[in-house]
Design a protein around this motif. Structure first.
Motif, PDB file in Angstrom:
ATOM      1  N   LYS A   1       0.799  -1.056   0.080  1.00  0.00           N
ATOM      2  CA  LYS A   1      -0.007   0.148  -0.138  1.00  0.00           C
ATOM      3  C   LYS A   1       0.954   1.212  -0.066  1.00  0.00           C
TER       4      LYS A   1
ATOM      5  N   MET B   1       0.331   7.372   3.014  1.00  0.00           N
ATOM      6  CA  MET B   1      -0.678   8.493   2.667  1.00  0.00           C
ATOM      7  C   MET B   1      -0.170   9.569   1.913  1.00  0.00           C
TER       8      MET B   1
ATOM      9  N   ALA C   1     -12.698   8.318  11.935  1.00  0.00           N
ATOM     10  CA  ALA C   1     -11.768   7.274  11.319  1.00  0.00           C
ATOM     11  C   ALA C   1     -10.932   8.189  10.035  1.00  0.00           C
ATOM     12  N   LYS C   2     -11.611   9.155   9.783  1.00  0.00           N
ATOM     13  CA  LYS C   2     -10.941  10.255   8.994  1.00  0.00           C
ATOM     14  C   LYS C   2     -10.405  11.493   9.778  1.00  0.00           C
TER      15      LYS C   2
ATOM     16  N   ALA D   1     -11.963  14.984   9.086  1.00  0.00           N
ATOM     17  CA  ALA D   1     -11.890  15.906   7.766  1.00  0.00           C
ATOM     18  C   ALA D   1     -13.267  16.241   7.300  1.00  0.00           C
TER      19      ALA D   1
ATOM     20  N   TYR E   1      -9.264  13.382  17.470  1.00  0.00           N
ATOM     21  CA  TYR E   1      -9.123  14.663  16.738  1.00  0.00           C
ATOM     22  C   TYR E   1     -10.252  15.833  16.891  1.00  0.00           C
TER      23      TYR E   1
ATOM     24  N   SER F   1      -9.390  17.561  10.951  1.00  0.00           N
ATOM     25  CA  SER F   1      -8.086  17.379  10.115  1.00  0.00           C
ATOM     26  C   SER F   1      -8.197  18.480   9.029  1.00  0.00           C
TER      27      SER F   1
ATOM     28  N   LEU G   1      -9.096  16.303   1.943  1.00  0.00           N
ATOM     29  CA  LEU G   1      -8.259  16.436   0.592  1.00  0.00           C
ATOM     30  C   LEU G   1      -8.801  16.051  -0.605  1.00  0.00           C
TER      31      LEU G   1
ATOM     32  N   ASN H   1     -11.706  16.189  -1.490  1.00  0.00           N
ATOM     33  CA  ASN H   1     -12.882  17.139  -2.176  1.00  0.00           C
ATOM     34  C   ASN H   1     -12.500  17.530  -3.565  1.00  0.00           C
TER      35      ASN H   1
ATOM     36  N   LEU I   1     -17.224  27.836   0.163  1.00  0.00           N
ATOM     37  CA  LEU I   1     -16.535  28.424   1.286  1.00  0.00           C
ATOM     38  C   LEU I   1     -16.825  29.642   1.876  1.00  0.00           C
TER      39      LEU I   1
ATOM     40  N   GLY J   1      -5.761  23.184   9.498  1.00  0.00           N
ATOM     41  CA  GLY J   1      -6.527  23.804   8.231  1.00  0.00           C
ATOM     42  C   GLY J   1      -7.714  24.755   8.682  1.00  0.00           C
ATOM     43  N   ILE J   2      -8.586  24.692   8.196  1.00  0.00           N
ATOM     44  CA  ILE J   2      -9.826  25.509   7.949  1.00  0.00           C
ATOM     45  C   ILE J   2     -10.708  25.299   9.275  1.00  0.00           C
TER      46      ILE J   2
ATOM     47  N   PHE K   1      -0.578  25.899   5.374  1.00  0.00           N
ATOM     48  CA  PHE K   1      -1.074  26.400   4.096  1.00  0.00           C
ATOM     49  C   PHE K   1      -0.053  26.562   3.059  1.00  0.00           C
TER      50      PHE K   1
ATOM     51  N   GLU L   1      -7.683  31.101   4.867  1.00  0.00           N
ATOM     52  CA  GLU L   1      -9.092  31.431   4.526  1.00  0.00           C
ATOM     53  C   GLU L   1      -9.978  31.714   6.038  1.00  0.00           C
TER      54      GLU L   1
ATOM     55  N   THR M   1       0.945  17.251   2.370  1.00  0.00           N
ATOM     56  CA  THR M   1       1.888  16.851   3.279  1.00  0.00           C
ATOM     57  C   THR M   1       1.364  16.476   4.409  1.00  0.00           C
TER      58      THR M   1
ATOM     59  N   GLU N   1       2.410  16.712  10.550  1.00  0.00           N
ATOM     60  CA  GLU N   1       2.948  16.794  11.679  1.00  0.00           C
ATOM     61  C   GLU N   1       4.593  16.494  11.438  1.00  0.00           C
TER      62      GLU N   1
HETATM   63  C1  LIG Z   1     -15.315  22.383  -0.859  1.00  0.00           C
HETATM   64  C2  LIG Z   1     -14.774  23.523  -0.006  1.00  0.00           C
HETATM   65  C3  LIG Z   1     -13.499  23.731  -0.072  1.00  0.00           C
HETATM   66  C4  LIG Z   1     -12.959  24.839   1.009  1.00  0.00           C
HETATM   67  C5  LIG Z   1     -11.419  24.730   1.026  1.00  0.00           C
HETATM   68  C6  LIG Z   1     -11.031  25.472   2.306  1.00  0.00           C
HETATM   69  C7  LIG Z   1      -9.439  25.311   2.296  1.00  0.00           C
HETATM   70  C8  LIG Z   1      -9.179  24.518   3.393  1.00  0.00           C
HETATM   71  C9  LIG Z   1      -7.930  24.256   3.715  1.00  0.00           C
HETATM   72  C10 LIG Z   1      -7.441  23.290   4.821  1.00  0.00           C
HETATM   73  O1  LIG Z   1      -8.060  22.841   5.847  1.00  0.00           O
HETATM   74  S1  LIG Z   1      -5.878  22.690   4.639  1.00  0.00           S
HETATM   75  C11 LIG Z   1      -5.506  21.600   5.598  1.00  0.00           C
HETATM   76  C12 LIG Z   1      -5.870  20.369   5.149  1.00  0.00           C
HETATM   77  N1  LIG Z   1      -5.653  19.070   5.944  1.00  0.00           N
HETATM   78  C13 LIG Z   1      -4.560  18.382   6.155  1.00  0.00           C
HETATM   79  O2  LIG Z   1      -3.562  18.948   5.246  1.00  0.00           O
HETATM   80  C14 LIG Z   1      -4.347  17.311   6.868  1.00  0.00           C
HETATM   81  C15 LIG Z   1      -3.746  15.971   6.364  1.00  0.00           C
HETATM   82  N2  LIG Z   1      -3.724  15.074   7.296  1.00  0.00           N
HETATM   83  C16 LIG Z   1      -2.616  14.889   8.065  1.00  0.00           C
HETATM   84  O3  LIG Z   1      -1.640  15.501   7.843  1.00  0.00           O
HETATM   85  C17 LIG Z   1      -2.718  13.540   8.834  1.00  0.00           C
HETATM   86  O4  LIG Z   1      -3.648  12.594   8.539  1.00  0.00           O
HETATM   87  C18 LIG Z   1      -2.993  13.988  10.234  1.00  0.00           C
HETATM   88  C19 LIG Z   1      -4.302  14.797  10.478  1.00  0.00           C
HETATM   89  C20 LIG Z   1      -1.855  14.612  10.818  1.00  0.00           C
HETATM   90  C21 LIG Z   1      -3.370  12.839  11.035  1.00  0.00           C
HETATM   91  O5  LIG Z   1      -2.207  11.998  10.786  1.00  0.00           O
HETATM   92  P1  LIG Z   1      -2.327  10.490  11.721  1.00  0.00           P
HETATM   93  O6  LIG Z   1      -0.850   9.757  11.257  1.00  0.00           O
HETATM   94  O7  LIG Z   1      -2.524  10.543  13.184  1.00  0.00           O
HETATM   95  O8  LIG Z   1      -3.404   9.722  10.977  1.00  0.00           O
HETATM   96  P2  LIG Z   1      -3.600   9.264   9.604  1.00  0.00           P
HETATM   97  O9  LIG Z   1      -3.144   7.842   9.405  1.00  0.00           O
HETATM   98  O10 LIG Z   1      -2.787   9.958   8.627  1.00  0.00           O
HETATM   99  O11 LIG Z   1      -5.019   9.364   9.198  1.00  0.00           O
HETATM  100  C22 LIG Z   1      -6.104   8.738   9.378  1.00  0.00           C
HETATM  101  C23 LIG Z   1      -6.880   8.506   8.177  1.00  0.00           C
HETATM  102  O12 LIG Z   1      -7.624  10.031   8.088  1.00  0.00           O
HETATM  103  C24 LIG Z   1      -7.365  10.375   6.636  1.00  0.00           C
HETATM  104  N3  LIG Z   1      -7.263  11.739   6.718  1.00  0.00           N
HETATM  105  C25 LIG Z   1      -6.581  12.629   7.750  1.00  0.00           C
HETATM  106  N4  LIG Z   1      -6.772  13.787   7.175  1.00  0.00           N
HETATM  107  C26 LIG Z   1      -7.338  14.075   6.162  1.00  0.00           C
HETATM  108  C27 LIG Z   1      -7.732  15.064   5.281  1.00  0.00           C
HETATM  109  N5  LIG Z   1      -7.684  16.090   5.693  1.00  0.00           N
HETATM  110  N6  LIG Z   1      -8.541  14.623   4.084  1.00  0.00           N
HETATM  111  C28 LIG Z   1      -8.899  13.347   3.922  1.00  0.00           C
HETATM  112  N7  LIG Z   1      -8.382  12.373   4.664  1.00  0.00           N
HETATM  113  C29 LIG Z   1      -7.699  12.565   5.681  1.00  0.00           C
HETATM  114  C30 LIG Z   1      -6.008   9.584   6.379  1.00  0.00           C
HETATM  115  O13 LIG Z   1      -5.885   9.419   4.875  1.00  0.00           O
HETATM  116  C31 LIG Z   1      -6.201   7.998   7.058  1.00  0.00           C
HETATM  117  O14 LIG Z   1      -7.231   7.514   5.983  1.00  0.00           O
HETATM  118  P3  LIG Z   1      -6.749   5.982   5.913  1.00  0.00           P
HETATM  119  O15 LIG Z   1      -5.712   6.042   5.106  1.00  0.00           O
HETATM  120  O16 LIG Z   1      -6.914   5.332   7.119  1.00  0.00           O
HETATM  121  O17 LIG Z   1      -7.844   5.561   4.769  1.00  0.00           O
END
Ligand SMILES: CCCCCCC/C=C/C(=O)SCCNC(=O)CCNC(=O)[C@H](O)C(C)(C)COP(=O)(O)OP(=O)(O)OC[C@H]1O[C@@H](n2cnc3c(N)ncnc32)[C@H](O)[C@@H]1OP(=O)(O)O
Length: 386
Positions: free
Chosen positions: A80, A83, A158-159, A162, A194, A197, A201, A203, A223, A247-248, A271, A279, A383, A386
């Protein structure tokens, strides 16, 4: 813009146009009936895919990819991807989801799917494209009302909670309802370890019919509606930050009246790492709350704050030990909810009205998002924060 869309499509398509996956929803083949597609039928279908007049969309391309891999290599047999390797992980998930489907059945499913796609690309489909279809109702948001408090709970532990596109819509609806219900106070919190998050991503992985520009426009509109609901919310709005926030979910904290956090929480706005800009009115609220240089360290350099640091900088109202966090916070909120609701509403109005004129900042932020998406080629790589 066409170039960007093309680059986006190419990233998805690389090595993707050709592969069967077993998808019950599509009525695809699982067992081993007498008349299975021959290798020649399969090779023809692989060639036919490249001649499709219309782009079938990422979802279908992913199904084709997975079916192709299953038909040619058998069940998923590679490790696999991590991530951070988001696109390859999505492809791996699709292939892996086929389980032990036989090569022959996968080949047949691939041929069937291509034949349906070829037929529908010749006559217009009565169905809306998958990317435009309304998301099904989900239980990713739970709204309850008790003791004068309406609680909106992000419920996708589980996510890491997010925010999917559907959740943005659901939060807007929940805030609109809460602004009119009987409750005195409204709370946003998360389920599990959490708080949130941030933006999900994935979306941005389904390109709508209008392409990248349309996706940027509809994301900016959603938004704007989302953030407006927080700006305009008439009652005391409290964030109960039960764990790390990204993030948001961090940027909108400046629009809350009170923020309570567990000492396990952290506050991260990566960001620049993501090629995005801040934002949620944070370009206005953060410098005002913590001063411009502390705000810049968070919003430009993505410095992650501990709960204690966020409290020292004024983003968080109070930090509680994790062991007693829920008990202490809810006891306090129950007491506050007994205060005269109208007095609280009017006081909030007096405090916040001065700020509303700054709302133009929000429009600017929406424009910035579109510009950033274009400038960055709408990068999907994300990215680990952490
Ligand atoms: C439609 C309107 C749009 C408006 C846009 C607004 C602009 C917003 C911007 C933001 O919010 S920017 C910030 C975005 N978020 C991130 O960059 C966080 C990304 N995630 C991580 O870095 C890590 O997952 C974590 C949050 C630090 C947690 O790490 P940990 O090792 O504890 O767990 P993981 O195994 O990584 O995660 C578990 C599971 O959750 C999924 N996941 C976590 N965060 C996201 C996310 N933001 N989007 C989608 N999925 C997420 C991750 O993929 C894992 O899934 P599985 O692999 O288990 O299926």
């Amino acid at each position: 813009m066409a170039g960007l869309a093309g680059r986006f499509a190419r990233r998805w398509c690389s090595g993707l146009l050709g592969s069967p996956l077993q998808v019950p929803a599509l009525g695809l083949h699982v067992g081993g009936p007498a008349m299975l597609a021959s290798q020649k039928d399969f090779n023809n279908a692989v060639s036919q895919v490249k001649l499709l007049k219309e782009d079938p969309g990422n979802e279908v391309k992913l199904k084709l990819y997975a079916l192709y891999k299953q038909a040619t290599e058998g069940p998923c047999n590679v490790p696999k991807p991590g991530m951070l390797d988001f696109i390859n992980k999505t492809k791996w998930d699709a292939w892996n989801a086929l389980g032990s489907l036989s090569k022959e059945a996968a080949r047949q499913n691939y041929v069937d799917l291509v034949s349906r796609l070829s037929a529908s690309s010749e006559s217009p489909s009565p169905e809306a494209p998958a990317a435009d279809r309304k998301q099904p109702e989900s239980d990713s948001l739970v709204v309850t009302s008790e003791d004068g408090i309406t609680t909106i709970r992000l419920n996708r532990p589980a996510k890491k909670n997010a925010l999917t596109t559907q959740m943005y819509h659901d939060i807007i609806a929940a805030l609109q309802a809460a602004s009119k219900d009987e409750s005195a106070i409204t709370v946003l919190t998360g389920s599990g370890d959490y708080y949130c998050s941030g933006n999900d991503l994935t979306n941005f992985t389904h390109l709508p019919a209008g392409g990248l520009e349309e996706m940027a426009r509809s994301a900016a509109a959603l938004l704007r509606d989302f953030v407006n609901c927080f700006i305009d919310f008439p009652k005391p709005l409290v964030a109960v930050v039960n764990g790390p926030a990204v993030g948001i979910s961090v940027t909108i904290l400046g629009l809350f009246d009170v923020v309570y956090a567990t000492d396990r929480a952290s506050f991260h706005t990566p960001f620049s790492h993501l090629g995005q800009s801040p934002e949620g009115c944070s370009s206005y609220t953060f410098p005002k709350i913590m001063g411009s240089s502390k705000a810049a360290e968070m919003l430009l350099f993505g410095k992650k704050l501990t709960a204690q640091e966020a409290c020292a900088q004024g983003l968080v109202t109070e930090v509680f030990p994790d062991g007693t966090f829920q008990k202490e916070v809810w006891a306090r909120l129950k007491a506050y909810s007994k205060l005269p609701p109208n007095a609280m509403r009017i006081s909030k109005q007096i405090i916040r009205n001065r700020e509303k004129e700054k709302r133009s900042d929000l429009t600017f932020v929406c424009q910035k998002i579109m510009m950033a998406m274009k400038a960055e080629g709408f990068r999907l790589n994300w990215t680990k924060t952490e």
